[in-house]
Scaffold this active site. Structure first.
Site, short mmCIF file in Angstrom:
data_model
loop_
_atom_site.label_atom_id
_atom_site.label_comp_id
_atom_site.label_asym_id
_atom_site.label_seq_id
_atom_site.Cartn_x
_atom_site.Cartn_y
_atom_site.Cartn_z
N ARG A 162 0.73 -1.32 0.00
CA ARG A 162 -0.04 0.07 -0.10
C ARG A 162 0.79 0.94 0.02
O ARG A 162 0.63 2.23 0.60
CB ARG A 162 -0.95 0.22 1.24
CG ARG A 162 -1.89 -1.23 1.43
CD ARG A 162 -3.05 -0.89 0.39
NE ARG A 162 -4.19 -1.77 0.52
CZ ARG A 162 -4.20 -3.19 0.12
NH1 ARG A 162 -2.85 -3.64 -0.55
NH2 ARG A 162 -5.18 -3.96 0.33
N SER A 237 -10.55 -0.70 3.22
CA SER A 237 -9.80 -0.68 4.32
C SER A 237 -9.33 0.63 5.02
O SER A 237 -8.70 1.13 4.28
CB SER A 237 -8.64 -1.71 4.27
OG SER A 237 -8.62 -2.85 3.67
N GLU A 333 -4.79 3.84 6.19
CA GLU A 333 -4.36 3.43 4.84
C GLU A 333 -4.99 5.03 3.84
O GLU A 333 -4.29 5.12 3.01
CB GLU A 333 -5.02 2.32 4.45
CG GLU A 333 -4.37 1.65 3.23
CD GLU A 333 -5.46 1.03 2.51
OE1 GLU A 333 -6.42 1.58 1.65
OE2 GLU A 333 -5.62 -0.32 2.41
N1 EPU Z 1 -10.66 -10.48 10.71
C1 EPU Z 1 -11.33 -10.43 11.80
N2 EPU Z 1 -12.28 -9.85 11.89
C2 EPU Z 1 -12.46 -8.52 10.91
C3 EPU Z 1 -11.89 -8.62 9.84
C4 EPU Z 1 -10.89 -9.41 9.52
O1 EPU Z 1 -11.15 -11.07 12.63
O2 EPU Z 1 -13.67 -7.99 11.16
C5 EPU Z 1 -9.62 -11.50 10.33
C6 EPU Z 1 -10.09 -12.40 9.18
O3 EPU Z 1 -10.70 -13.50 9.69
C7 EPU Z 1 -8.74 -13.25 8.78
C8 EPU Z 1 -7.85 -11.80 8.77
O4 EPU Z 1 -8.57 -10.97 9.64
O5 EPU Z 1 -8.20 -14.07 9.65
C9 EPU Z 1 -7.77 -10.87 7.36
O6 EPU Z 1 -9.09 -10.82 6.96
P1 EPU Z 1 -9.21 -10.47 5.40
O7 EPU Z 1 -8.89 -11.52 4.65
O8 EPU Z 1 -10.50 -10.17 5.05
O9 EPU Z 1 -8.35 -9.33 4.77
P2 EPU Z 1 -7.66 -8.22 5.43
O10 EPU Z 1 -6.35 -8.40 6.05
O11 EPU Z 1 -8.62 -7.65 6.56
C10 EPU Z 1 -6.71 -7.12 3.33
C11 EPU Z 1 -6.63 -5.87 2.44
C12 EPU Z 1 -8.06 -5.73 1.80
C13 EPU Z 1 -8.15 -7.06 0.71
C14 EPU Z 1 -8.15 -8.18 1.63
C15 EPU Z 1 -7.86 -9.35 0.62
C16 EPU Z 1 -5.37 -4.24 3.98
C17 EPU Z 1 -5.41 -3.35 4.64
N3 EPU Z 1 -6.50 -4.76 3.47
O12 EPU Z 1 -7.74 -7.14 4.40
O13 EPU Z 1 -7.98 -4.48 1.12
O14 EPU Z 1 -9.24 -7.05 -0.10
O15 EPU Z 1 -6.81 -8.22 2.45
O16 EPU Z 1 -6.63 -9.49 0.07
O17 EPU Z 1 -4.04 -4.82 3.67
C18 EPU Z 1 -8.57 -2.23 0.83
O18 EPU Z 1 -7.31 -1.97 0.64
O19 EPU Z 1 -9.47 -1.32 0.69
C19 EPU Z 1 -8.95 -3.75 0.93
C20 EPU Z 1 -10.27 -4.02 1.17
#
Ligand code: EPU
Length: 338
Positions: A162, A237, A333
């Site tokens: 990012r 995010s 972010e």
């Molecule tokens: N999780 C929770 N609670 C929540 C949200 C997430 O426990 O409310 C846990 C999930 O269970 C999982 C982990 O956190 O174990 C990761 O969650 P997820 O796979 O949804 O991905 P993320 O790390 O929350 C990142 C990116 C997203 C992207 C997804 C998929 C960042 C800041 N965000 O989210 O990007 O779509 O991975 O690759 O890196 C964006 O930048 O706007 C965005 C949506």
């Protein structure tokens, strides 16, 4: 080129914040941009395009330039690959769909990311194991100071998680006008490293997915977790996932053995901020019209009439709670416009 006054920016930012632009110009081509930058007195400018990665906390006094330059052009191709140039104002997801309809691979994991093409390199958009940099060739940007066009190759852009040159040394100095991407015409590099994609394809018993199959899987995963900005204002995010070192990670996992994490290098671990925020009890909470999304705690939402300042206040409250409970500092972010 028309200078408009006192324009509401509500429809120009995906958070749906009703801030005003004192002066506003819609930019439809490179000449418009040049002219706007050469206006008498060289007024301070503020760039908006897809408006999907910003939180506007006050009215904008600077001259707002709304980058709406359209066009997609094929530059070169052979049997295996195609190189195309998309102008900055092309909607990112529409571009992804266009490439998939033509049978080109590379952008499928980046389906349904809000925003426009020109802003994609700024934060090196990424999702489901793929980042913009994986298909990026170069971009052209206008230097604000002298209105010349400079081309940046992948190395010049210094892409990170990012992150890019345009968020650091290049900040406030350039306006991206086009992005050149290289995509595959066959032997597509399918990326199913994210368990969620495999699970989604499994539901449909697809075992040799095409880029379009991957895109459809990503679209349904995103729709199930992430709110549609047209219905509920948000900026994806809101925070970056924090990265901690080995020593900090050892203490963290001792206290929280169930926490999810990704190892990013021998001494660095990424902890999902969404998990940290959920543990602090914020998931689905609402403070007036500022809230935390019920399916993904990483996403802050505007239930209707929240001001940018109210959303910022909620973000600060979340940062403090996470710091108090986990001794980890999370950082936005999204660009906060103060
Ligand atoms: N999780 C929770 N609670 C929540 C949200 C997430 O426990 O409310 C846990 C999930 O269970 C999982 C982990 O956190 O174990 C990761 O969650 P997820 O796979 O949804 O991905 P993320 O790390 O929350 C990142 C990116 C997203 C992207 C997804 C998929 C960042 C800041 N965000 O989210 O990007 O779509 O991975 O690759 O890196 C964006 O930048 O706007 C965005 C949506």
């Amino acid at each position: 080129m028309k200078i408009q006054q006192n324009i509401s920016l509500k429809d120009y930012n995906t958070f749906g914040i009703d801030a005003k632009a004192r002066f506003f110009i819609e930019i439809n081509n490179i000449n418009d941009l040049k002219e706007a930058l050469q206006l008498d007195g060289h007024p301070e400018i503020f760039i908006i395009s897809g408006g999907s990665n910003m939180l506007i906390t006050k009215d904008i006094e600077a001259l707002v330039l709304y980058i709406n330059i359209k066009g997609i052009e094929v530059l070169t191709q052979d049997d295996d690959t195609i190189t195309l140039k998309a102008m900055a104002g092309e909607n990112w997801h529409q571009l992804v769909l266009w490439t998939l309809q033509k049978g080109y691979g590379g952008l499928e994991n980046l389906s349904l990311i809000p925003g426009n093409t020109g802003t994609a390199p700024i934060q090196n958009i990424g999702a489901y194991g793929v980042e913009l940099k994986d298909s990026f060739v170069s971009c052209e940007a206008m230097k604000i100071e002298n209105q010349t066009i400079k081309s940046f190759n992948k190395e010049d852009c210094k892409f990170g998680y990012r992150d890019s040159y345009f968020k650091n040394e290049g900040k406030g100095r350039y306006i991206i006008v086009s992005v050149t991407l290289q995509l595959t015409k066959r032997n597509h590099k399918i990326n199913m490293s994210y368990g969620a994609i495999e699970a989604e394809l499994g539901k449909k018993t697809i075992d040799r997915p095409t880029p379009t199959n991957i895109s459809n899987a990503v679209i349904s995963i995103r729709k199930s977790k992430l709110p549609d900005p047209a219905k509920l204002g948000n900026s994806g995010s809101f925070f970056k996932n924090p990265v901690i070192n080995q020593a900090k990670f050892d203490t963290f996992t001792k206290d929280h053995p169930d926490a999810p994490y990704y190892k990013v290098s021998s001494n660095a671990y990424k902890i999902p901020a969404g998990w940290l925020i959920e543990q602090c009890g914020f998931k689905g909470k609402r403070f007036g019209d500022a809230g935390v999304h019920k399916h993904q705690a990483l996403v802050l939402v505007n239930h209707g009439k929240a001001t940018g300042a109210e959303i910022l206040k909620l973000a600060q409250r979340i940062i403090e709670s996470v710091r108090d409970k986990f001794f980890i500092t999370i950082h936005p972010e999204v660009n906060i416009i103060k």
